[in-house]
Scaffold this motif. Structure first.
Motif, PDB file in Angstrom:
ATOM      1  N   SER A   1       0.827  -1.211   0.000  1.00  0.00           N
ATOM      2  CA  SER A   1       0.000   0.000   0.000  1.00  0.00           C
ATOM      3  C   SER A   1       0.858   1.257   0.000  1.00  0.00           C
ATOM      4  O   SER A   1       0.555   2.202  -0.734  1.00  0.00           O
ATOM      5  N   ILE A   2       1.942   1.277   0.772  1.00  0.00           N
ATOM      6  CA  ILE A   2       2.798   2.468   0.740  1.00  0.00           C
ATOM      7  C   ILE A   2       3.486   2.553  -0.615  1.00  0.00           C
ATOM      8  O   ILE A   2       3.663   3.634  -1.184  1.00  0.00           O
ATOM      9  N   GLY A   3       3.850   1.401  -1.176  1.00  0.00           N
ATOM     10  CA  GLY A   3       4.491   1.380  -2.493  1.00  0.00           C
ATOM     11  C   GLY A   3       3.573   1.939  -3.561  1.00  0.00           C
ATOM     12  O   GLY A   3       3.986   2.758  -4.380  1.00  0.00           O
ATOM     13  N   ALA A   4       2.313   1.501  -3.539  1.00  0.00           N
ATOM     14  CA  ALA A   4       1.351   2.018  -4.518  1.00  0.00           C
ATOM     15  C   ALA A   4       1.191   3.518  -4.335  1.00  0.00           C
ATOM     16  O   ALA A   4       1.152   4.283  -5.310  1.00  0.00           O
ATOM     17  N   ASP A   5       1.101   3.939  -3.082  1.00  0.00           N
ATOM     18  CA  ASP A   5       0.992   5.377  -2.799  1.00  0.00           C
ATOM     19  C   ASP A   5       2.189   6.134  -3.363  1.00  0.00           C
ATOM     20  O   ASP A   5       2.039   7.172  -4.014  1.00  0.00           O
ATOM     21  N   THR A   6       3.383   5.607  -3.084  1.00  0.00           N
ATOM     22  CA  THR A   6       4.598   6.295  -3.512  1.00  0.00           C
ATOM     23  C   THR A   6       4.674   6.347  -5.030  1.00  0.00           C
ATOM     24  O   THR A   6       5.029   7.372  -5.604  1.00  0.00           O
ATOM     25  N   ALA A   7       4.324   5.227  -5.683  1.00  0.00           N
ATOM     26  CA  ALA A   7       4.407   5.182  -7.150  1.00  0.00           C
ATOM     27  C   ALA A   7       3.468   6.216  -7.760  1.00  0.00           C
ATOM     28  O   ALA A   7       3.858   6.994  -8.635  1.00  0.00           O
ATOM     29  N   ILE A   8       2.240   6.227  -7.280  1.00  0.00           N
ATOM     30  CA  ILE A   8       1.279   7.165  -7.868  1.00  0.00           C
ATOM     31  C   ILE A   8       1.649   8.592  -7.487  1.00  0.00           C
ATOM     32  O   ILE A   8       1.542   9.502  -8.297  1.00  0.00           O
ATOM     33  N   PHE A   9       2.141   8.759  -6.259  1.00  0.00           N
ATOM     34  CA  PHE A   9       2.557  10.111  -5.893  1.00  0.00           C
ATOM     35  C   PHE A   9       3.709  10.575  -6.775  1.00  0.00           C
ATOM     36  O   PHE A   9       3.739  11.722  -7.228  1.00  0.00           O
ATOM     37  N   SER A  10       4.641   9.667  -7.016  1.00  0.00           N
ATOM     38  CA  SER A  10       5.799  10.025  -7.830  1.00  0.00           C
ATOM     39  C   SER A  10       5.349  10.444  -9.230  1.00  0.00           C
ATOM     40  O   SER A  10       5.843  11.425  -9.793  1.00  0.00           O
ATOM     41  N   LEU A  11       4.404   9.692  -9.785  1.00  0.00           N
ATOM     42  CA  LEU A  11       3.912  10.014 -11.119  1.00  0.00           C
ATOM     43  C   LEU A  11       3.132  11.321 -11.099  1.00  0.00           C
ATOM     44  O   LEU A  11       3.285  12.185 -11.967  1.00  0.00           O
ATOM     45  N   TRP A  12       2.309  11.463 -10.084  1.00  0.00           N
ATOM     46  CA  TRP A  12       1.500  12.668  -9.915  1.00  0.00           C
ATOM     47  C   TRP A  12       2.421  13.883  -9.803  1.00  0.00           C
ATOM     48  O   TRP A  12       2.235  14.896 -10.459  1.00  0.00           O
ATOM     49  N   ASN A  13       3.470  13.708  -8.992  1.00  0.00           N
ATOM     50  CA  ASN A  13       4.447  14.772  -8.812  1.00  0.00           C
ATOM     51  C   ASN A  13       5.179  15.046 -10.121  1.00  0.00           C
ATOM     52  O   ASN A  13       5.340  16.199 -10.520  1.00  0.00           O
ATOM     53  N   GLY A  14       5.568  13.967 -10.811  1.00  0.00           N
ATOM     54  CA  GLY A  14       6.303  14.125 -12.060  1.00  0.00           C
ATOM     55  C   GLY A  14       5.471  14.835 -13.112  1.00  0.00           C
ATOM     56  O   GLY A  14       5.954  15.726 -13.805  1.00  0.00           O
ATOM     57  N   VAL A  15       4.204  14.446 -13.234  1.00  0.00           N
ATOM     58  CA  VAL A  15       3.355  15.024 -14.277  1.00  0.00           C
ATOM     59  C   VAL A  15       2.917  16.436 -13.898  1.00  0.00           C
ATOM     60  O   VAL A  15       2.929  17.345 -14.722  1.00  0.00           O
ATOM     61  N   LEU A  16       2.556  16.623 -12.634  1.00  0.00           N
ATOM     62  CA  LEU A  16       1.917  17.892 -12.276  1.00  0.00           C
ATOM     63  C   LEU A  16       2.845  18.904 -11.629  1.00  0.00           C
ATOM     64  O   LEU A  16       2.595  20.099 -11.705  1.00  0.00           O
TER      65      LEU A  16
END
Lengths: 118, 925
Positions: free
Chosen positions: B121-136
């Motif tokens: 769950s933390i991994g999924a959070d981090t992955a999506i956060f990383s992408l969210w951060n990268g894109v936005l």
């Protein structure tokens, strides 16, 4: 050589060097160590039991020597050998004691066995 | 011989040595004394003298103790009762961590479950956060001081537009860039780049053709972004003045394609009609000015006519302009964006005035001059995907955050159950003098240790997931690329997420576990009693919370799944199957003017003769090609409103509507006979008829296409049913269709081919047919309608898939939680249930009693979850298609599913309770 002179030397740290250099040659137990010191100083120098062992334990705590129980038939003795931190004790001896400067001359005589002056 | 050991021990008595150490010292010294004594005896001394002399070696009685007192071993650490406050925070921590490792090792099953669920769950959070951060949010990588960068064009748009425009500009022309570069004050550096990324067929030193991505950039590109070459050199301002056939490649491409060899410098590469020389490699990590894309090479803008042949985008003829460039500037220190914008607009306006100088009428001039530049921060770079992905990513981020909460609630529940097992231990420690705060600290340290392992593993999980997510997003935009970076911000997210998780799942159980009143608890243990209801209550609350959190995920998943279902079955107004779309480039093959009409007719005729082809036609825009075309029009009998002079338009071939399968509502479609010198006719769609003709009959009315002083009138001959040919979402735009003939013959039309069966068997014959007409005509793309439409729904499909996975995981966790709490509760209450049964309670009554208690938990969960689901559905509102955010069916289904799962999870323990054998149970207690 009286006990007070030896105590002074102890404070200066020479006794530690003396013990280390003796142990660098081979492992010995406490009583044997004392006898060797006694013999080599021609009867001038002898540790009291209550100085020798605390000194050995201190060296052990610093990791300079290592005490091990050695079992022989009929007896079990604790023998001190150089610890991991004293691999270069030979070099120390070669450097400092071989030049036999004042600080490392342990006999305390006017003219020591090897001829150095006090 | 005297007892040496006693003598020595007496002299050591004032010290606090550990018993083992003391025995050792006594042994050693006794040996020494013994040796000495024997020696004296051997030397002839009497035993009494020998003893006296030997003991004289000890001077005063306390010398040994005094000497020993300074040694460390004389001060062993005090023995520790775990949990007793020592007042040493760090020492405690070390202790607690050691204890934590032991407890973790003692229960490997629990530890594995906890670490795994946290890592996922933390991994999924981090992955999506990383992408969210990268894109936005992330700044452009490898660019110097990105905060100083500004953009004079629209960062969210990529593409090109030829013609006229009004309002704020999305892109600039080459001429406009040159004026700004030479005259705009306020920028210490200014550069332009092609807004879209090209996919080129390239070839190195006469090797095989291969695909490479790249874009055209101005000479000041690298300098304005503040980068230095990895090897070789980069473009300079001089590249804007002469046509230098140079190319710079990316560091990544250099490593990937050339193995990082230095002899890459000076290699030649062929791109379309140009042969270029590689002069340098960009620094590592540098991707240019557009976030989410990874170009392989950069070429000078001045090379456009030969690397993007077909049109000259460097020179414009009034009043038509080709707008295709993003322009970036670096603000001169001390100049505010507002000042820079004003200065840039002054230069821009002067440019417009001279460009449109020949237009006579003041009204037209005013219209044409209604253009302006807007300056915005560009530290994040341009990104055609940022806008598109932002909502999905934000929704997914919220989804995984909820998932993490559910996982925490689940762990808290597991820990509560463990806490119950450890109650006697805690009670014992409390009675031995441990303080409650200290015990809680120790238990929370255990949780933190668990979370730390989970959090570290999460980084690895995130790395893997990130790649999968990027591939998912790349389905809707093949140019999208982003690598996982352990950005400080990403780590700054992962760390608090881990700590918060640990606190979330650790504190409540620790509180509960240490609440036990020692005496009661110890007594209870021996009695096997009925358990504390306080603990059950908080466990129940956690289960309710889990159920509540699952509901929005389920509702969201349901809504997105229905959206995808609707999108895939959207009524386009024509059958979206057995349709082949083949785009050819006539301009590249050298066809101009009237020859285009004839070759197109010939191509379509050739295709129609292929067996398996039912019908064929063509249009300028094709279907879902991403291209768009619009024109200023005047409609007979229609008084233009404020916005009412523009309409979308397509240029079509004969039989366009019947080939697509779009029925005509009124009138006829465009036919073969409408080309050539026939009267100008056109067809319109229903939306056009409704907008411009309202209730009038459009047939026979005139629509005039206004192109500056050039006016062409068309007579409406037919109204076609609304068909979705450009966008799946939103209303069908008003559109009119004119037959392809001079001057509106398309340079790169799309052939529309309706086949009898699948498109695949026909494709080869179509290629052959086109080659047969003219082997020089390049086929730019050939796809079936299904392939063409897949990217349109890719993002929705990916989001829906993820949401369904999240929903399923949430539901499973909630079910496990519920099952665990009920099983535990029933295990604790076996005695009570046994008595009930012994006293004559029916098994059915027992089951219904358990289920009644479950209902309470579920009801609380649903009430809470309903509110959250309402808010969650608003978050994804605009991504939905054909389903309302508060769709009652979805809500009912999600609730039903949740109820079903909840009661199935409750059923097993309830059945078990009803089968309690009163005799056995009571005998046990």
């Amino acid at each position: 050589m009286d006990a007070r002179a030896l105590d002074r030397e102890l404070k200066k740290g020479s006794a530690e060097l003396l013990i280390l250099s003796l142990l660098a040659a081979r492992a010995r137990h406490g009583y044997e160590l004392n006898k060797v010191i006694h013999a080599r100083s021609r009867g001038q120098l002898r540790f009291h039991i209550d100085s020798l062992y605390p000194l050995l334990y201190r060296l052990e705590e610093r990791g300079w020597i290592k005490g091990v129980w050695v079992e022989k038939p009929g007896e079990r003795r604790r023998t001190a050998r150089p610890g991991a931190a004293t691999k270069d004790v030979g070099r120390i001896r070669g450097g400092r004691t071989a030049r036999h400067g004042r600080r490392t001359c342990l006999t305390g005589r006017e003219k020591c066995a090897r001829g150095c002056r006090r | 011989m005297p007892d040496w050991a006693r003598e020595v021990r007496a002299r050591l008595s004032s010290l606090t040595l550990s018993p083992e150490r003391e025995a050792e010292i006594v042994d050693e010294l006794a040996q020494h004394l013994d040796d000495r004594w024997r020696e004296l005896i051997a030397g002839g001394a009497s035993p009494d003298d020998a003893t006296r002399l030997t003991l004289a070696d000890f001077r005063q009685r306390d010398v040994l103790a005094r000497r020993m007192a300074t040694l460390r071993q004389a001060h062993p650490p005090a023995s520790v009762t775990p949990g007793v406050a020592t007042g040493r925070l760090l020492g405690d921590l070390r202790h607690d961590l050691r204890y934590a490792t032991r407890t973790m090792a003692a229960r490997p099953g629990f530890t594995a479950v906890a670490v795994l669920s946290l890592a996922l769950s933390i991994g999924a959070d981090t992955a999506i956060f990383s992408l969210w951060n990268g894109v936005l949010h992330a700044s452009l990588p490898a660019v110097r001081e990105p905060d100083q960068l500004v953009m004079l064009s629209n960062p969210d748009e990529s593409g090109s537009w030829t013609g006229r425009t009004q309002g704020p500009r999305s892109w600039l022309t080459y001429g406009e860039f040159e004026q700004l570069r030479d005259h705009a004050e306020g920028f210490s550096a200014i550069m332009a780049s092609q807004s879209s990324l090209n996919t080129w067929q390239v070839r190195f030193e006469g090797g095989d053709w291969e695909e490479a991505r790249g874009r055209l950039v101005s000479g000041g590109f690298f300098q304005a972004l503040g980068v230095a070459p990895a090897i070789g050199r980069l473009f300079t301002a001089a590249d804007d003045r002469t046509d230098t056939p140079d190319a710079v490649i990316s560091h990544d491409y250099w490593k990937r394609r050339f193995g990082g060899r230095f002899d890459v410098l000076g290699k030649t590469l062929t791109v379309r009609k140009a042969v270029l020389t590689i002069i340098g490699v960009a620094p590592p990590g540098f991707i240019g000015e557009t976030s989410g894309q990874r170009p392989d090479l950069w070429l000078p803008l001045r090379m456009q006519p030969s690397v993007l042949p077909g049109s000259d985008r460097l020179h414009d003829t009034p009043p038509e302009k080709t707008m295709w460039l993003h322009v970036f500037g670096r603000l001169t220190p001390g100049v505010t964006p507002a000042q820079a914008e004003a200065q840039a607009n002054a230069v821009f306006r002067a440019g417009l005035e001279s460009f449109y100088g020949g237009i006579a009428t003041p009204e037209r001039r005013r219209e044409l001059l209604d253009q302006r530049l807007q300056i915005g921060p560009a530290g994040r770079g341009a990104s055609p995907t940022r806008h598109e992905f932002s909502q999905s990513l934000t929704a997914l981020l919220a989804g995984v955050a909820v998932l993490l909460l559910i996982a925490c609630a689940n762990l808290a529940n597991l820990l509560l159950a463990r806490g119950a097992v450890r109650t006697p231990e805690m009670a014992l420690r409390l009675s031995l003098g441990a303080s409650r705060g200290r015990l809680i600290r120790q238990l929370v340290t255990e949780s933190l240790a668990l979370a730390a392992i989970g959090g570290a593993a999460a980084i690895a999980v995130a790395y893997g997931l990130h790649g999968a997510l990027v591939r998912m997003l790349a389905e809707s935009d093949p140019r999208f690329h982003m690598s996982f970076s352990a950005d400080p911000l990403v780590l700054a997210f992962n760390l608090p997420a881990t700590v918060c998780a640990a606190l979330l799942f650790g504190v409540l159980p620790a509180w509960q576990a240490t609440r036990a009143d020692a005496a009661t608890s110890l007594k209870e243990q021996s009695r096997g009693g009925s358990g504390t209801f306080g603990r059950l209550r908080s466990a129940g609350l956690l289960v309710s919370l889990q159920l509540a959190l699952s509901l929005p995920l389920l509702v969201g998943a349901g809504l997105l799944a229905r959206t995808v279902y609707n999108l895939l079955r959207a009524d386009l107004g024509f059958p979206a199957e057995r349709l082949l779309l083949v785009r050819v480039n006539l301009r590249d093959a050298g066809y101009e003017g009237a020859r285009r009409d004839s070759v197109l007719r010939e191509l379509v005729g050739e295709v129609r003769r292929i067996p398996g082809v039912q019908a064929a036609s063509f249009s300028q825009l094709g279907v879902f090609s991403g291209g768009e075309s619009s024109a200023t029009i005047e409609v007979e009998g229609y008084a233009p409103k404020a916005d009412g002079r523009q309409s979308a338009l397509d240029v079509i071939g004969p039989g366009y509507f019947s080939t697509l399968g779009v029925p005509m509502r009124v009138g006829r479609e465009i036919l073969e006979s409408d080309s050539g010198d026939a009267t100008n006719v056109c067809a319109i769609n229903e939306a056009f008829a409704k907008r411009f003709f309202d209730h009038r009959n459009p047939i026979g009315m005139r629509i005039t296409l206004v192109n500056d002083d050039n006016r062409t009138s068309y007579q409406v001959v037919g109204v076609a049913k609304n068909a979705r040919t450009h966008s799946l979402r939103g209303d069908v735009e008003p559109r009119f269709f004119v037959p392809a003939k001079q001057p509106y013959a398309s340079a790169s039309p799309t052939l529309l081919i309706r086949t009898a069966a699948g498109t695949q068997p026909v494709l080869a014959a179509v290629r052959k047919g086109i080659q047969g007409v003219d082997a020089a005509v390049p086929i730019m793309s050939a796809t079936s309608i299904e392939e063409r439409m897949a990217p349109l729904t890719a993002q929705d499909r990916a989001t829906a898939q993820l949401a369904v996975v999240f929903g399923a995981v949430a539901l499973a966790l909630a079910a496990i939680g519920l099952y665990g709490v009920l099983s535990y509760g029933i295990a604790r209450r076996t005695g009570e249930i046994a008595i009930r049964i012994a006293l004559g309670a029916q098994r059915g009554r027992v089951i219904s009693m358990i289920l009644r208690e479950t209902s309470g938990l579920v009801a609380v969960g649903l009430a809470l979850g309903g509110g959250m689901a309402y808010m969650a559905s608003r978050l994804i509102g605009s991504r939905l298609y054909g389903v309302a955010p508060q769709d009652p069916l979805t809500l009912t289904l999600a609730t039903g599913l949740l109820l079903m799962v909840a009661f199935s999870a409750a059923g097993v323990p309830a059945m078990r309770a009803s089968r309690v054998d009163p005799m056995t149970a009571l005998r046990q207690s």
